[in-house]
Design a protein around this motif. Structure first.
Motif, mmCIF file in Angstrom:
data_model
loop_
_atom_site.group_PDB
_atom_site.id
_atom_site.type_symbol
_atom_site.label_atom_id
_atom_site.label_comp_id
_atom_site.label_asym_id
_atom_site.label_seq_id
_atom_site.Cartn_x
_atom_site.Cartn_y
_atom_site.Cartn_z
ATOM 1 N N PHE A 90 0.809 -1.043 0.156
ATOM 2 C CA PHE A 90 -0.006 -0.077 -0.042
ATOM 3 C C PHE A 90 0.885 1.323 -0.103
ATOM 4 O O PHE A 90 2.128 1.411 0.711
ATOM 5 N N GLY A 91 0.493 2.181 -0.854
ATOM 6 C CA GLY A 91 1.353 3.429 -0.712
ATOM 7 C C GLY A 91 0.499 4.736 -1.072
ATOM 8 O O GLY A 91 -0.756 4.690 -0.845
ATOM 9 N N ASP A 92 1.090 5.827 -1.276
ATOM 10 C CA ASP A 92 0.413 7.062 -1.394
ATOM 11 C C ASP A 92 -0.333 7.308 -0.102
ATOM 12 O O ASP A 92 0.507 7.503 0.938
ATOM 13 N N ASP A 93 -1.515 7.772 -0.039
ATOM 14 C CA ASP A 93 -2.158 7.873 1.271
ATOM 15 C C ASP A 93 -2.813 6.668 2.096
ATOM 16 O O ASP A 93 -3.583 6.666 3.122
ATOM 17 N N GLY A 94 -2.203 5.499 1.558
ATOM 18 C CA GLY A 94 -2.503 4.254 1.984
ATOM 19 C C GLY A 94 -3.592 3.405 1.371
ATOM 20 O O GLY A 94 -3.758 2.553 1.470
ATOM 21 N N SER A 95 -4.367 4.225 0.258
ATOM 22 C CA SER A 95 -5.545 3.510 -0.136
ATOM 23 C C SER A 95 -4.997 3.169 -1.819
ATOM 24 O O SER A 95 -5.937 2.532 -2.380
ATOM 25 N N THR A 96 -3.774 3.299 -2.187
ATOM 26 C CA THR A 96 -3.434 2.739 -3.427
ATOM 27 C C THR A 96 -2.389 1.609 -3.379
ATOM 28 O O THR A 96 -1.858 1.344 -2.354
ATOM 29 N N LEU A 97 -2.801 0.446 -3.927
ATOM 30 C CA LEU A 97 -2.178 -0.829 -3.902
ATOM 31 C C LEU A 97 -1.257 -0.986 -5.044
ATOM 32 O O LEU A 97 -1.642 -0.776 -6.150
ATOM 33 N N TYR A 98 0.067 -1.069 -4.805
ATOM 34 C CA TYR A 98 0.863 -1.348 -5.859
ATOM 35 C C TYR A 98 1.215 -2.819 -5.782
ATOM 36 O O TYR A 98 1.449 -3.574 -4.929
ATOM 37 N N LYS B 218 -6.428 1.781 -7.084
ATOM 38 C CA LYS B 218 -7.056 2.478 -5.955
ATOM 39 C C LYS B 218 -7.905 1.543 -5.369
ATOM 40 O O LYS B 218 -8.981 0.924 -5.963
ATOM 41 N N THR B 219 -8.080 1.806 -4.138
ATOM 42 C CA THR B 219 -8.871 0.614 -3.260
ATOM 43 C C THR B 219 -9.879 1.591 -2.610
ATOM 44 O O THR B 219 -9.594 2.661 -2.027
ATOM 45 N N THR B 220 -10.876 1.183 -1.832
ATOM 46 C CA THR B 220 -11.749 1.699 -0.895
ATOM 47 C C THR B 220 -11.215 1.663 0.630
ATOM 48 O O THR B 220 -12.172 1.754 1.494
ATOM 49 N N THR B 221 -9.940 0.823 0.575
ATOM 50 C CA THR B 221 -9.584 0.676 2.156
ATOM 51 C C THR B 221 -8.252 1.408 2.105
ATOM 52 O O THR B 221 -7.867 2.065 1.113
ATOM 53 N N LYS B 222 -7.605 1.325 3.486
ATOM 54 C CA LYS B 222 -6.150 1.728 3.598
ATOM 55 C C LYS B 222 -5.386 0.643 4.260
ATOM 56 O O LYS B 222 -5.850 -0.238 4.983
ATOM 57 N N GLY B 223 -4.056 0.652 3.693
ATOM 58 C CA GLY B 223 -3.133 -0.260 4.152
ATOM 59 C C GLY B 223 -2.993 -0.174 5.839
ATOM 60 O O GLY B 223 -2.993 1.157 6.156
ATOM 61 N N ASN B 224 -2.689 -1.204 6.525
ATOM 62 C CA ASN B 224 -2.543 -0.999 7.767
ATOM 63 C C ASN B 224 -1.513 -0.048 8.136
ATOM 64 O O ASN B 224 -0.242 -0.168 7.731
ATOM 65 N N GLY B 225 -1.657 0.954 9.124
ATOM 66 C CA GLY B 225 -0.572 1.682 9.578
ATOM 67 C C GLY B 225 -0.775 3.166 8.856
ATOM 68 O O GLY B 225 0.037 4.157 9.476
ATOM 69 N N PHE B 226 -1.558 3.149 7.793
ATOM 70 C CA PHE B 226 -1.775 4.678 7.252
ATOM 71 C C PHE B 226 -2.921 5.230 8.021
ATOM 72 O O PHE B 226 -3.738 4.829 8.568
#
Length: 198
Positions: A171-179, A190-198
């Motif tokens: 997960f990158g950028d603001d946490g909602s982009t999955l690379y 682009k996802t509708t969630t955020k990576g853990n820690g963002f």
């Protein structure tokens, strides 16, 4: 920060590690990592004779957690750091395991979290590999058929079919982009969630 390298672990009980592959840090500074044979030269023989999952304590002690997996690869912690997920990149046993983490950082008995054999048999490219969790504890895992999204209970809630071998995600950028590292391509979704820690 000064650019110098420090060896954290290169052997277990005096025997050279195979080829440490993936890692995840606990918030307390402990390091969990996998040690499959993928980086070894074809003529090179493992000094250990097994593939392991290890814990390097913040103070430097190296602990073998399990040597029961045939090809341990991707590794990730649940958001509450009570569960360790380990991908097994073996076409004969393409699974994701989950292990409860004890108070001392070692592992309880593991279990098959998700079995990917049906996707391998269906001819979907890839094997269980890199993974990340989102803020809700869902596991975004590369494997046969691209990227799979599993609930903390191991239920499939989504699939990003890349059409090729897919090795890693972050997960990158603001946490909602999955690379996604998909063979020769780097993709982003682009996802509708955020990576853990963002």
């Amino acid at each position: 920060k000064d650019g110098k390298k420090t060896v954290l672990a290169d052997n277990y009980m005096g025997k050279k590690l195979n080829s440490p592959n993936d890692l995840v840090y606990h918030s307390n500074g402990d390091l969990y990592f996998t040690d499959p044979p993928y980086g070894m030269a074809k003529e090179e023989k493992s000094e250990l004779g097994f593939q392991g999952v290890y814990l390097r304590k913040k103070g430097g002690k190296l602990i073998l957690l399990t040597k029961d997996m045939t090809r341990p690869n991707g590794i990730e912690l649940s958001p509450d750091e009570k569960t360790l997920y380990v991908a097994n990149s073996d076409p004969a046993q393409p699974i994701w395991n989950s292990f409860p983490i004890k108070s001392d950082g070692t592992l309880g008995d593991g279990k098959v979290f998700v079995d990917g054999m049906k996707w391998v048999k269906a001819g979907r490219p890839g094997l269980p590999d890199g993974m990340k969790v989102d803020a809700q504890g869902n596991l975004w895992a590369t494997g046969p058929g691209g990227v799979w999204v599993f609930t903390p209970a191991g239920e499939v809630i989504g699939n990003i079919d890349t059409g090729t071998n897919t090795a890693n995600v972050a997960f990158g950028d603001d946490g909602s982009t999955l690379y996604i590292a998909a063979n020769h391509d780097i993709c982003r979704v682009k996802t509708t969630t955020k990576g853990n820690g963002f």
